[in-house]
Design an enzyme around this catalytic site. Structure first.
Site, PDB file in Angstrom:
ATOM      1  N   ASN A  31       0.871  -1.174   0.000  1.00 42.96           N
ATOM      2  CA  ASN A  31       0.000   0.000   0.000  1.00 42.96           C
ATOM      3  C   ASN A  31       0.910   1.227   0.000  1.00 42.96           C
ATOM      4  O   ASN A  31       1.528   1.535   1.014  1.00 42.96           O
ATOM      5  CB  ASN A  31      -0.893  -0.031   1.255  1.00 42.96           C
ATOM      6  CG  ASN A  31      -1.721   1.231   1.408  1.00 42.96           C
ATOM      7  OD1 ASN A  31      -1.797   2.049   0.484  1.00 42.96           O
ATOM      8  ND2 ASN A  31      -2.337   1.399   2.566  1.00 42.96           N
ATOM      9  N   TRP A  32       0.975   1.887  -1.150  1.00 43.56           N
ATOM     10  CA  TRP A  32       1.910   3.010  -1.286  1.00 43.56           C
ATOM     11  C   TRP A  32       1.363   4.313  -0.729  1.00 43.56           C
ATOM     12  O   TRP A  32       2.049   5.333  -0.755  1.00 43.56           O
ATOM     13  CB  TRP A  32       2.285   3.197  -2.757  1.00 43.56           C
ATOM     14  CG  TRP A  32       3.290   2.197  -3.272  1.00 43.56           C
ATOM     15  CD1 TRP A  32       3.870   1.169  -2.573  1.00 43.56           C
ATOM     16  CD2 TRP A  32       3.839   2.151  -4.591  1.00 43.56           C
ATOM     17  NE1 TRP A  32       4.745   0.491  -3.373  1.00 43.56           N
ATOM     18  CE2 TRP A  32       4.749   1.061  -4.623  1.00 43.56           C
ATOM     19  CE3 TRP A  32       3.659   2.906  -5.751  1.00 43.56           C
ATOM     20  CZ2 TRP A  32       5.464   0.734  -5.774  1.00 43.56           C
ATOM     21  CZ3 TRP A  32       4.366   2.571  -6.894  1.00 43.56           C
ATOM     22  CH2 TRP A  32       5.265   1.503  -6.902  1.00 43.56           C
ATOM     23  N   LYS A  33       0.134   4.311  -0.292  1.00 46.53           N
ATOM     24  CA  LYS A  33      -0.471   5.521   0.289  1.00 46.53           C
ATOM     25  C   LYS A  33      -0.201   6.729  -0.627  1.00 46.53           C
ATOM     26  O   LYS A  33      -0.274   6.590  -1.842  1.00 46.53           O
ATOM     27  CB  LYS A  33       0.054   5.712   1.715  1.00 46.53           C
ATOM     28  CG  LYS A  33      -0.130   4.427   2.541  1.00 46.53           C
ATOM     29  CD  LYS A  33       0.069   4.600   3.992  1.00 46.53           C
ATOM     30  CE  LYS A  33      -0.143   3.238   4.669  1.00 46.53           C
ATOM     31  NZ  LYS A  33      -0.146   3.303   6.113  1.00 46.53           N
ATOM     32  N   HIS A  62      -9.702   1.117   4.488  1.00 46.84           N
ATOM     33  CA  HIS A  62      -8.432   1.275   5.206  1.00 46.84           C
ATOM     34  C   HIS A  62      -8.652   2.219   6.391  1.00 46.84           C
ATOM     35  O   HIS A  62      -9.409   3.174   6.294  1.00 46.84           O
ATOM     36  CB  HIS A  62      -7.364   1.829   4.260  1.00 46.84           C
ATOM     37  CG  HIS A  62      -6.003   1.812   4.880  1.00 46.84           C
ATOM     38  ND1 HIS A  62      -5.589   2.780   5.765  1.00 46.84           N
ATOM     39  CD2 HIS A  62      -4.992   0.913   4.801  1.00 46.84           C
ATOM     40  CE1 HIS A  62      -4.367   2.480   6.183  1.00 46.84           C
ATOM     41  NE2 HIS A  62      -3.982   1.351   5.613  1.00 46.84           N
ATOM     42  N   GLU A 117      -7.018   4.566   7.550  1.00 42.76           N
ATOM     43  CA  GLU A 117      -6.774   5.994   7.312  1.00 42.76           C
ATOM     44  C   GLU A 117      -7.974   6.630   6.616  1.00 42.76           C
ATOM     45  O   GLU A 117      -8.298   7.796   6.840  1.00 42.76           O
ATOM     46  CB  GLU A 117      -5.477   6.178   6.510  1.00 42.76           C
ATOM     47  CG  GLU A 117      -4.268   5.932   7.396  1.00 42.76           C
ATOM     48  CD  GLU A 117      -3.033   5.424   6.687  1.00 42.76           C
ATOM     49  OE1 GLU A 117      -2.936   5.544   5.448  1.00 42.76           O
ATOM     50  OE2 GLU A 117      -2.152   4.884   7.392  1.00 42.76           O
ATOM     51  N   GLU A 171      -5.981  -5.168  10.270  1.00 48.38           N
ATOM     52  CA  GLU A 171      -4.935  -4.189  10.549  1.00 48.38           C
ATOM     53  C   GLU A 171      -5.276  -3.448  11.833  1.00 48.38           C
ATOM     54  O   GLU A 171      -6.080  -2.508  11.816  1.00 48.38           O
ATOM     55  CB  GLU A 171      -4.843  -3.170   9.406  1.00 48.38           C
ATOM     56  CG  GLU A 171      -4.473  -3.762   8.071  1.00 48.38           C
ATOM     57  CD  GLU A 171      -3.854  -2.712   7.170  1.00 48.38           C
ATOM     58  OE1 GLU A 171      -2.705  -2.889   6.790  1.00 48.38           O
ATOM     59  OE2 GLU A 171      -4.519  -1.703   6.882  1.00 48.38           O
ATOM     60  N   GLY A 219       1.964   2.031  10.716  1.00 46.66           N
ATOM     61  CA  GLY A 219       2.919   3.128  10.571  1.00 46.66           C
ATOM     62  C   GLY A 219       3.562   3.545  11.880  1.00 46.66           C
ATOM     63  O   GLY A 219       4.214   4.585  11.956  1.00 46.66           O
ATOM     64  N   SER A 240       2.889  -2.333  10.363  1.00 47.95           N
ATOM     65  CA  SER A 240       4.340  -2.393  10.606  1.00 47.95           C
ATOM     66  C   SER A 240       4.963  -3.735  10.240  1.00 47.95           C
ATOM     67  O   SER A 240       5.872  -4.218  10.919  1.00 47.95           O
ATOM     68  CB  SER A 240       4.661  -2.007  12.058  1.00 47.95           C
ATOM     69  OG  SER A 240       4.247  -0.670  12.296  1.00 47.95           O
ATOM     70  N   GLY A 258       2.570  -1.216   4.251  1.00 50.93           N
ATOM     71  CA  GLY A 258       2.732   0.174   3.848  1.00 50.93           C
ATOM     72  C   GLY A 258       4.199   0.502   3.625  1.00 50.93           C
ATOM     73  O   GLY A 258       4.776   0.198   2.580  1.00 50.93           O
ATOM     74  N   GLY A 259       4.822   1.089   4.636  1.00 43.87           N
ATOM     75  CA  GLY A 259       6.194   1.609   4.531  1.00 43.87           C
ATOM     76  C   GLY A 259       7.185   0.661   3.865  1.00 43.87           C
ATOM     77  O   GLY A 259       7.953   1.078   2.991  1.00 43.87           O
TER      78      GLY A 259
HETATM   79  P1  PGA Z   1       2.511   0.094   7.586  1.00 46.27           P
HETATM   80  O1  PGA Z   1       1.083   0.353   6.906  1.00 46.27           O
HETATM   81  O2  PGA Z   1       3.021  -1.214   7.034  1.00 46.27           O
HETATM   82  O3  PGA Z   1       3.357   1.256   7.171  1.00 46.27           O
HETATM   83  O4  PGA Z   1       2.288   0.033   9.060  1.00 46.27           O
HETATM   84  C1  PGA Z   1       0.181  -0.701   6.730  1.00 46.27           C
HETATM   85  C2  PGA Z   1      -1.082  -0.196   6.071  1.00 46.27           C
HETATM   86  O5  PGA Z   1      -1.465   0.947   6.310  1.00 46.27           O
HETATM   87  O6  PGA Z   1      -1.731  -0.906   5.297  1.00 46.27           O
END
Ligand code: PGA
Length: 247
Positions: free
Chosen positions: A8-10, A93, A95, A164, A170, A205, A226-227
């Site tokens: 997930n590149w956000k 998600h 966010e 999640e 994050g 994470s 994500g990251g």
């Molecule tokens: P993260 O993000 O791996 O940076 O914690 C996961 C996500 O938001 O799907």
């Protein structure tokens, strides 16, 4: 059940960076049985589609509208996404739920429209820190899933769940194996009661260093990352960790 590695590149990367990522990944993971996904901003989708050719990575969006079309400035419909060639989309998600007001009701409408447009859906659920501390984790998961199960008959092979925990996204805090095992077993049991068996990814994470252990937890079919999905080498290392978890 197929293993899934979903990045997930956000709101990261511009076109040149997306292009470089796919060029670095190249053919290295193309032929594995793992389902490989990268979810990008809508603005990067066409670049990602072009440069991911041959890499074995499916391109997803990160969200879609809860209406089929209409006066919703700035939004993107499932049909528009399908039309430019994405394979699927994330829905719900945390966010989006936290910062853009996505309710369970809205998330289900989004998932329904995405499935109707023949997109695959990675549907995200998970509790906040306060909810976990107050022992509400199961109630929250049950509520979030109850909404989704209304449209489960549409799911077919195209629905993937992602657990999640919001407090692990994050933050560098990963849920421990016991917490992941309990949540995934709880979700799998609820699904089974409806006669469903869906892949359930863990997210929060995930890194190459912890992914093998996480992927060995029962009912974990892979990760939503994500990251650690932004860097090509890290993405390949995640893929290796997932394959190694089978051994
Ligand atoms: P993260 O993000 O791996 O940076 O914690 C996961 C996500 O938001 O799907």
């Amino acid at each position: 059940m197929t293993q899934v590695l979903a990045g997930n590149w956000k709101m990261f990367k511009v076109r040149s960076e997306a292009e470089a990522f796919f060029q670095q990944v190249g053919l290295q993971i193309a032929t594995s049985d793992v389902r490989k996904i990268v979810a990008t901003s809508p603005l990067l989708i066409e670049t990602a589609l072009e440069f991911s050719t041959g890499t074995g990575i499916d391109i997803f969006a990160q969200d879609c509208s809860w209406l089929p079309e209409g006066a919703l400035t700035g939004d993107t419909s499932a049909r528009q996404l399908a039309d430019i060639g994405v394979k699927g989309t994330l829905v719900g998600h945390s966010e989006r739920r936290q910062f853009f007001g996505d309710t369970d009701e809205r998330c289900v409408k989004k998932a329904e429209l995405a499935l109707d447009a023949e997109l695959d859906v990675i549907y995200c659920i998970g509790e906040s820190l306060a909810e976990r501390q107050n022992q509400h984790t199961e109630a929250v998961l049950e509520r979030q899933l109850a909404a989704l199960l209304q449209i489960a008959d549409k799911a077919g092979e195209r629905l993937i769940l992602a657990y999640e925990p919001v407090w692990a996204i994050g933050t560098g805090l990963t849920a421990n194996s016991d917490q992941i095992r309990d949540a995934h077993a709880f979700i799998a049991t609820l699904l089974l009661k409806k006669g469903l068996s869906l892949p359930i990814l863990y997210g929060g994470s995930v890194k190459p260093a912890n992914f093998k252990e996480i992927s060995r937890v029962p009912h974990v079919a892979g990760g939503l990352v994500g990251g650690a999905s932004l860097d090509a080498k890290s993405f390949i290392d995640l893929h290796t960790a997932l394959l190694d978890s089978e051994i």
